[in-house]
Design a protein around this motif. Structure first.
Motif, mmCIF file in Angstrom:
data_model
loop_
_atom_site.group_PDB
_atom_site.id
_atom_site.type_symbol
_atom_site.label_atom_id
_atom_site.label_comp_id
_atom_site.label_asym_id
_atom_site.label_seq_id
_atom_site.Cartn_x
_atom_site.Cartn_y
_atom_site.Cartn_z
ATOM 1 N N PHE A 84 0.813 -1.221 0.000
ATOM 2 C CA PHE A 84 0.000 0.000 0.000
ATOM 3 C C PHE A 84 0.853 1.280 0.000
ATOM 4 O O PHE A 84 0.383 2.335 0.420
ATOM 5 N N ARG A 85 2.081 1.185 -0.494
ATOM 6 C CA ARG A 85 2.993 2.340 -0.405
ATOM 7 C C ARG A 85 2.494 3.553 -1.191
ATOM 8 O O ARG A 85 2.722 4.695 -0.789
ATOM 9 N N LEU A 86 1.788 3.318 -2.280
ATOM 10 C CA LEU A 86 1.234 4.426 -3.064
ATOM 11 C C LEU A 86 0.180 5.156 -2.233
ATOM 12 O O LEU A 86 0.129 6.390 -2.186
ATOM 13 N N ARG A 89 1.837 7.115 0.580
ATOM 14 C CA ARG A 89 2.504 8.332 0.064
ATOM 15 C C ARG A 89 1.481 9.433 -0.217
ATOM 16 O O ARG A 89 1.726 10.603 0.025
ATOM 17 N N GLN A 92 -4.158 9.017 0.960
ATOM 18 C CA GLN A 92 -5.571 8.709 0.681
ATOM 19 C C GLN A 92 -6.096 7.655 1.654
ATOM 20 O O GLN A 92 -5.331 6.933 2.281
ATOM 21 N N ILE A 93 -7.405 7.576 1.724
ATOM 22 C CA ILE A 93 -8.050 6.538 2.534
ATOM 23 C C ILE A 93 -8.160 5.293 1.663
ATOM 24 O O ILE A 93 -8.473 5.391 0.467
ATOM 25 N N HIS A 94 -7.886 4.136 2.245
ATOM 26 C CA HIS A 94 -8.074 2.887 1.510
ATOM 27 C C HIS A 94 -8.612 1.851 2.487
ATOM 28 O O HIS A 94 -7.878 1.364 3.344
ATOM 29 N N PRO A 95 -9.897 1.514 2.392
ATOM 30 C CA PRO A 95 -10.506 0.583 3.355
ATOM 31 C C PRO A 95 -9.751 -0.746 3.474
ATOM 32 O O PRO A 95 -9.635 -1.300 4.567
ATOM 33 N N LEU A 96 -9.242 -1.236 2.358
ATOM 34 C CA LEU A 96 -8.564 -2.535 2.408
ATOM 35 C C LEU A 96 -7.290 -2.465 3.250
ATOM 36 O O LEU A 96 -6.899 -3.444 3.887
ATOM 37 N N HIS A 98 -6.943 -0.989 5.917
ATOM 38 C CA HIS A 98 -7.308 -1.104 7.324
ATOM 39 C C HIS A 98 -7.861 -2.487 7.656
ATOM 40 O O HIS A 98 -7.738 -2.945 8.777
ATOM 41 N N MET A 99 -8.422 -3.174 6.655
ATOM 42 C CA MET A 99 -9.016 -4.492 6.909
ATOM 43 C C MET A 99 -7.968 -5.601 6.887
ATOM 44 O O MET A 99 -8.068 -6.579 7.620
ATOM 45 N N LEU A 100 -6.991 -5.464 5.999
ATOM 46 C CA LEU A 100 -6.088 -6.598 5.766
ATOM 47 C C LEU A 100 -5.173 -6.961 6.937
ATOM 48 O O LEU A 100 -4.923 -8.144 7.146
ATOM 49 N N LEU B 238 1.933 -3.759 -6.112
ATOM 50 C CA LEU B 238 1.521 -2.422 -5.666
ATOM 51 C C LEU B 238 0.011 -2.327 -5.765
ATOM 52 O O LEU B 238 -0.569 -2.653 -6.798
ATOM 53 N N VAL B 239 -0.642 -1.890 -4.698
ATOM 54 C CA VAL B 239 -2.093 -1.714 -4.744
ATOM 55 C C VAL B 239 -2.389 -0.354 -5.382
ATOM 56 O O VAL B 239 -1.875 0.665 -4.903
ATOM 57 N N LEU B 242 -7.704 3.573 -5.100
ATOM 58 C CA LEU B 242 -9.076 3.074 -5.052
ATOM 59 C C LEU B 242 -10.034 4.249 -5.191
ATOM 60 O O LEU B 242 -9.846 5.276 -4.550
ATOM 61 N N TRP B 247 -16.256 2.313 -4.235
ATOM 62 C CA TRP B 247 -16.304 1.526 -2.999
ATOM 63 C C TRP B 247 -17.622 1.783 -2.257
ATOM 64 O O TRP B 247 -18.301 0.857 -1.814
ATOM 65 N N GLU B 254 -17.068 -5.126 6.440
ATOM 66 C CA GLU B 254 -15.809 -5.845 6.678
ATOM 67 C C GLU B 254 -16.019 -7.358 6.689
ATOM 68 O O GLU B 254 -15.167 -8.101 6.182
ATOM 69 N N PHE B 261 -12.052 -12.531 0.918
ATOM 70 C CA PHE B 261 -10.602 -12.809 0.975
ATOM 71 C C PHE B 261 -10.371 -14.321 1.137
ATOM 72 O O PHE B 261 -9.563 -14.927 0.445
#
Lengths: 109, 277
Positions: A84-86, A89, A92-96, A98-100, B238-239, B242, B247, B254, B261
């Motif tokens: 998730f480095r992008l 940097r 931004q918020i990214h739900p995944l 926080h879930m992973l 790299l993700v 989003l 979303w 969750e 997953f």
């Protein structure tokens, strides 16, 4: 595969024959790879077999020391930060993201 | 680096090897099951390579069959028409493209990601009670533009991949900076050329920046999930960014995501092994 010659006494149920067992005439009594269950061992005893060569079992998975929980947590978190480095940097918020961690560490909300 | 001309890109799209006819028909008829079970079984059975992959998939742990599936007609009866359509599409696509010789392009990782996205899309559709077959197929097709670029413009694409690594940026940014186009736009051109439905074209073209359509949202989030689950086995995975709008439109919680997953991670290896053994 490592092998060992052993007597029938004390042979664990389910040991695997490493080499074919043959009679003095050359006839195969039991093929290599056969599983030596209780009834099979009893039958071999009745035929006068005293020793057999069996495969040594692979080290059990639970004999390998488990990864230290803190080391495991740090490894997982490092990898997720790399993935998730992008996002990190850009702020931004990214739900995944926080879930992973909870999913990977087996923690549930 | 000289950008690719639109004419060159269009010409390369026209020069792509065609998919097996039965796979084209399946994709073109997504959403309306005009391709009947008997016809589908007959067409698959005529193609030995396709048949072999379909049977391997049908026998994989993905479908949890208690007995061996040994013929296509068996597969049709056991899997049902909908599953067979998905399986045939996956097998047909997997068998249609030879490994690409483009420096920096990892063909195996490409397919691992493609299958992961297809499985995520299907699981998302299931959670959202949407069309699972359409979602699965879109997942399989979403990055077809990447394959086409690497296949038809290997040197230019190698340049884009080098840029991506040097800048450690998203592939889309690298493509736009070096090629003057990107894999989403090229994928959309391909989908149009193959006469796929407008919704399919839009979903492929917009899978990184989804317009407000349901199918594009599912593929966008599925692609993100696939990268986040780290299933391509690429060291520098790299993700991508989003779309929070997409979303929010899907409205997943969750618990639903965790279930997805688990399901995808369970299925992924079996499908990769079945398609690329």
């Amino acid at each position: 595969m490592n092998t060992v010659m052993t007597t029938l006494d004390g042979l664990p149920d389910g040991a695997v024959l490493a080499e074919a067992l043959c009679e003095s005439s050359g006839q195969v009594l039991l093929a290599a790879g056969s599983v030596l269950t209780g009834p099979v061992i009893a039958s071999l005893r009745r035929r006068g077999v005293e020793q057999v060569k069996v495969n040594l079992p692979e080290p059990a998975a639970d004999l390998v020391p488990p990864e230290d929980p803190q080391v495991r947590r740090e490894r997982i978190e490092r990898r997720l930060q790399h993935l998730f480095r992008l996002t990190l940097r850009s702020g931004q918020i990214h739900p995944l993201m926080h879930m992973l961690p909870a999913y990977r560490l087996g923690e549930h909300a | 680096m000289i950008p690719l001309s639109p004419e060159a890109v269009l010409a390369s799209v026209r020069d792509l090897p065609p998919l097996p006819a039965v796979v084209m028909e399946l994709i073109q008829s997504l959403g309306n099951e005009v391709v009947g079970a008997d016809y589908l079984a007959q067409e698959i059975a005529r193609d030995p390579a396709l048949s072999a992959k379909v049977l391997r998939l049908a026998n994989s742990s993905l479908y949890g069959m208690s007995r061996q599936v040994t013929s296509i007609s068996d597969a049709t009866a056991i899997l049902g028409l909908r599953s067979l359509r998905s399986v045939a599409t996956a097998a047909g696509l997997a068998g249609s493209f030879a490994p690409v010789h483009c420096t920096g392009f990892d063909f195996k990782a490409f397919w691992r990601h493609t299958i992961a996205t297809a499985l995520c899309a299907r699981a998302l559709a299931q959670a959202l009670r949407a069309n699972e077959e359409t979602a699965f197929t879109l997942g399989l097709l979403h990055d077809i533009g990447r394959l086409a670029l690497a296949s038809n413009f290997p040197e230019a694409t190698a340049g884009a991949l080098q840029y991506q690594q040097a800048q450690d940026c998203h592939g889309l940014e690298a493509e736009r900076a070096t090629l003057g186009t990107d894999h989403c736009a090229v994928g959309g051109l391909i989908a149009e050329h193959w006469h796929f439905a407008p919704a399919i074209v839009a979903a492929i073209a917009g899978h990184h920046e989804p317009p407000m359509t349901g199918a594009a949202d599912v593929v966008h989030v599925a692609d993100n999930m696939a990268h986040a689950l780290d299933l391509s086995l690429l060291e520098h995975e790299l993700v991508p960014p989003l779309s929070m709008s997409a979303w929010m439109r899907l409205g997943l919680d969750e618990a639903q995501c965790r279930k997805i997953f688990q399901q995808v991670e369970t299925e992924h290896e079996a499908v990769c092994a079945a398609l690329f053994m």
